[in-house]
Design an enzyme around this catalytic site. Structure first.
Site, mmCIF file in Angstrom:
data_model
loop_
_atom_site.group_PDB
_atom_site.id
_atom_site.type_symbol
_atom_site.label_atom_id
_atom_site.label_comp_id
_atom_site.label_asym_id
_atom_site.label_seq_id
_atom_site.Cartn_x
_atom_site.Cartn_y
_atom_site.Cartn_z
ATOM 1 N N ASN A 122 0.860 -1.189 0.000
ATOM 2 C CA ASN A 122 0.000 0.000 0.000
ATOM 3 C C ASN A 122 0.898 1.243 0.000
ATOM 4 O OD1 ASN A 122 -1.400 2.298 1.046
ATOM 5 N ND2 ASN A 122 -3.058 0.951 1.694
ATOM 6 N N HIS A 179 1.038 6.352 1.600
ATOM 7 C CA HIS A 179 1.805 7.341 2.367
ATOM 8 C C HIS A 179 2.888 8.041 1.544
ATOM 9 C CE1 HIS A 179 -0.499 6.709 5.859
ATOM 10 N NE2 HIS A 179 -0.082 5.475 6.076
ATOM 11 N N HIS A 229 -5.601 3.810 -1.842
ATOM 12 C CA HIS A 229 -6.931 4.179 -1.363
ATOM 13 C C HIS A 229 -7.249 5.571 -1.897
ATOM 14 C CE1 HIS A 229 -9.666 4.686 2.460
ATOM 15 N NE2 HIS A 229 -10.310 4.931 1.339
ATOM 16 N N ARG A 262 -9.325 8.219 -1.404
ATOM 17 C CA ARG A 262 -10.270 8.671 -0.383
ATOM 18 C C ARG A 262 -11.172 9.772 -0.920
ATOM 19 N NH1 ARG A 262 -9.056 7.343 5.018
ATOM 20 N NH2 ARG A 262 -10.584 8.944 5.480
ATOM 21 N N ARG A 290 -7.072 13.002 0.561
ATOM 22 C CA ARG A 290 -6.010 13.516 1.439
ATOM 23 C C ARG A 290 -4.620 13.041 1.019
ATOM 24 N NH1 ARG A 290 -7.217 10.387 7.047
ATOM 25 N NH2 ARG A 290 -9.172 11.451 6.733
ATOM 26 N N GLU A 328 -8.556 0.581 -3.030
ATOM 27 C CA GLU A 328 -9.378 0.680 -1.819
ATOM 28 C C GLU A 328 -10.315 1.861 -1.991
ATOM 29 O OE1 GLU A 328 -7.262 1.119 1.818
ATOM 30 O OE2 GLU A 328 -6.133 -0.710 1.474
ATOM 31 N N THR A 372 -17.063 -1.565 15.580
ATOM 32 C CA THR A 372 -16.244 -1.150 16.734
ATOM 33 C C THR A 372 -14.768 -1.410 16.460
ATOM 34 O OG1 THR A 372 -16.898 -3.246 17.670
ATOM 35 C CG2 THR A 372 -17.891 -1.265 18.620
ATOM 36 N N GLU A 381 -10.990 -8.919 3.455
ATOM 37 C CA GLU A 381 -9.686 -8.593 4.036
ATOM 38 C C GLU A 381 -9.910 -8.462 5.535
ATOM 39 O OE1 GLU A 381 -7.092 -5.812 2.072
ATOM 40 O OE2 GLU A 381 -6.326 -5.083 4.000
ATOM 41 N N HIS A 427 -3.599 -4.190 7.845
ATOM 42 C CA HIS A 427 -3.656 -3.062 8.791
ATOM 43 C C HIS A 427 -2.759 -3.339 9.990
ATOM 44 C CE1 HIS A 427 -5.472 0.842 9.640
ATOM 45 N NE2 HIS A 427 -5.039 0.568 10.853
HETATM 46 N N1 PXP Z 1 -5.630 -2.766 4.319
HETATM 47 C C1 PXP Z 1 -6.565 -1.783 4.377
HETATM 48 C C2 PXP Z 1 -7.952 -2.106 3.949
HETATM 49 C C3 PXP Z 1 -6.224 -0.491 4.799
HETATM 50 O O1 PXP Z 1 -7.153 0.477 4.834
HETATM 51 C C4 PXP Z 1 -4.894 -0.231 5.154
HETATM 52 C C5 PXP Z 1 -4.504 1.130 5.632
HETATM 53 O O2 PXP Z 1 -4.623 2.072 4.667
HETATM 54 C C6 PXP Z 1 -3.941 -1.266 5.055
HETATM 55 C C7 PXP Z 1 -4.355 -2.524 4.663
HETATM 56 C C8 PXP Z 1 -2.504 -1.048 5.367
HETATM 57 O O3 PXP Z 1 -2.339 -0.745 6.707
HETATM 58 P P1 PXP Z 1 -0.913 -0.301 7.218
HETATM 59 O O4 PXP Z 1 -0.557 0.972 6.542
HETATM 60 O O5 PXP Z 1 -1.097 -0.179 8.690
HETATM 61 O O6 PXP Z 1 0.050 -1.410 6.842
#
Ligand code: PXP
Length: 253
Positions: free
Chosen positions: A11, A14, A56, A58, A62, A83, A114, A164, A205
């Site tokens: 991913n 960032h 993603h 969004r 952002r 995403e 939650t 996922e 995540h």
């Molecule tokens: N999977 C999904 C669905 C996510 O939303 C994210 C975060 O954007 C990730 C995986 C990756 O998470 P991390 O950046 O904590 O590895």
């Protein structure tokens, strides 16, 4: 899936977060001094062994911008996983774009369970509509959900081909051994349940170079989606080294 065949989706959101911190108002997403370029990061990640690239888009834009996604679609050689929220405008965009798959994620509070995944009970109608549109368009949709038996049962009723599993609660509990085992057990049971229902299982995540050891003990994993830890390591050692090291972890080296 044997451990060595579990895929790594990187991913790269960032990298765009970093670019936007300086160039949000630049009017362009790449070229000249506008850096870093998420597409270049994606290509280097692929070269180092990434099996897919995740972004993603969004609603608030952002980090990743539409133009990034279009350029990724044209340039990457592996698979593009988009995403996205269950929002009509983004669904239309995705159907035109034709990513290799989409992962439906919550973006506003009312869509979230939650534990932070999609709430398939409260949001059932909306998610069902998007999954059906994606199925009709031939784009496999994955649902980002907590390892919760009720959520998984609803995912099966909605004919989602993938889920996922949200590994965030496990990652947060990592340094509390009893809680970590409890979260790992929930993930294990969720993966077993999904597999019995013929749903393919991804996870993501909060997975990092340390806690991946326990994540890899889960059954039926197809792909791990990892962003923050890989890009953090890339800041110090480069994206190639960061991806190669994570791939080696997946192989158990
Ligand atoms: N999977 C999904 C669905 C996510 O939303 C994210 C975060 O954007 C990730 C995986 C990756 O998470 P991390 O950046 O904590 O590895």
């Amino acid at each position: 899936m044997t451990r060595s065949t579990i895929l790594l989706g990187v991913n790269i959101d960032h990298t765009a977060t970093l670019r936007q911190a300086r160039f949000r108002d630049a009017g362009r997403t790449c070229g000249a001094f506008v850096e870093p370029d998420p597409v270049l990061v994606a290509l280097l990640a692929e070269q180092a062994g990434a099996d897919g690239i995740t972004v993603h888009l969004r609603e608030d834009r952002r980090h990743i911008q539409e133009r990034d996604v279009l350029r990724l679609r044209e340039n990457i050689q592996t698979r593009l996983n988009l995403e996205m929220a269950c929002n009509e405008a983004i669904v239309d965009f995705a159907i035109k774009l034709r990513p290799d798959c989409v992962c439906l994620v919550p973006e506003n509070r009312s869509e979230v369970t939650t534990e932070g995944g999609l709430d398939l009970i409260a949001g059932r109608e909306n998610v069902a509509r998007v999954v059906a549109r994606m199925n009709d368009a031939g784009i496999p949709a994955s649902l980002f959900i907590a390892p919760d038996p009720t959520q998984i049962a609803v995912a099966a009723e909605l004919h989602a081909p993938w889920i996922e599993l949200h590994t965030g609660a496990f990652a947060n509990a990592y340094y509390d051994p009893a809680l970590r085992e409890k979260e790992l057990l929930r993930l294990r049971r969720a993966a077993e349940q999904a597999s019995l229902l013929d749903i393919a299982v991804n996870a993501g995540h909060g997975i990092n170079y340390t806690n991946i050891r326990e994540v890899l003990t889960l059954p039926h994993l197809h792909e791990l989606n990892i962003g923050h830890s890989i890009l953090s390591r890339a800041v110090l050692y480069g994206i190639g080294e960061a991806v190669r090291t994570m791939k080696a972890r997946i192989r158990g080296e």
